[in-house]
Design a protein around this motif. Sequence first.
Motif, short mmCIF file in Angstrom:
data_model
loop_
_atom_site.label_atom_id
_atom_site.label_comp_id
_atom_site.label_asym_id
_atom_site.label_seq_id
_atom_site.Cartn_x
_atom_site.Cartn_y
_atom_site.Cartn_z
N GLY A 27 0.82 -1.21 0.00
CA GLY A 27 0.00 0.00 0.00
C GLY A 27 0.86 1.26 0.00
N TRP A 28 2.07 1.16 -0.52
CA TRP A 28 2.99 2.29 -0.62
C TRP A 28 2.85 2.92 -2.00
N SER A 29 3.53 4.06 -2.22
CA SER A 29 3.43 4.73 -3.51
C SER A 29 4.78 5.33 -3.90
N GLU A 30 4.83 5.75 -5.14
CA GLU A 30 6.04 6.40 -5.65
C GLU A 30 5.95 7.89 -5.39
N GLU A 42 16.40 2.46 -11.49
CA GLU A 42 16.18 2.65 -10.06
C GLU A 42 14.76 3.15 -9.85
N CYS A 43 14.01 2.45 -9.01
CA CYS A 43 12.63 2.83 -8.72
C CYS A 43 12.42 2.75 -7.21
N MET A 44 11.96 3.85 -6.61
CA MET A 44 11.76 3.91 -5.17
C MET A 44 10.27 4.03 -4.85
N ILE A 45 9.87 3.37 -3.75
CA ILE A 45 8.51 3.53 -3.25
C ILE A 45 8.60 3.96 -1.78
N GLN A 52 9.61 5.45 5.52
CA GLN A 52 10.20 4.18 5.12
C GLN A 52 10.20 4.12 3.61
N ARG A 53 11.30 3.57 3.06
CA ARG A 53 11.43 3.54 1.61
C ARG A 53 12.07 2.23 1.17
#
Length: 135
Positions: A27-30, A42-45, A52-53
């Motif tokens: 349930g996280w997002s970019e 590279e892709c982070m959420i 928190q990432r």
Amino acid sequence: MALRISHLTVDSHDAYAQSHWWSAALGWSEDPEDPNLPGHEECMIFAPDGRQRLLFIEVPEDKTVKNRLHLDLVPTDTSREAEVERLLGLGATQLADHRRPDGGGWVTLADPEGNELCVLRSELDRPDPYAHLVR
């Protein structure tokens, strides 16, 4: 001296696909100002509060052995069983079932690239043994 973990980095074949799978799982997002796009190496959420990432970085090597580090996940608003079924529906694979008759234990799954994760007993089903650490 004190350190804080900035983020956890996960080696991936497809950073974009992994970021989307884990976004759906957690349930996280970019970052809307720096969206993850197909082909990004590279892709982070981010967790809803941004603190928190997870960063997914593309690497050429295949995963060949058990992870030395994995995430233990605790359902916050549903049962462990419901979350396991939801994650399986998203494309996870069940690796092991360590549930006990008393309700304890966990289920070990793998994400679509084979990274292990465990789903523990729900917060609804047990008191938080670390509640005293929250400030």
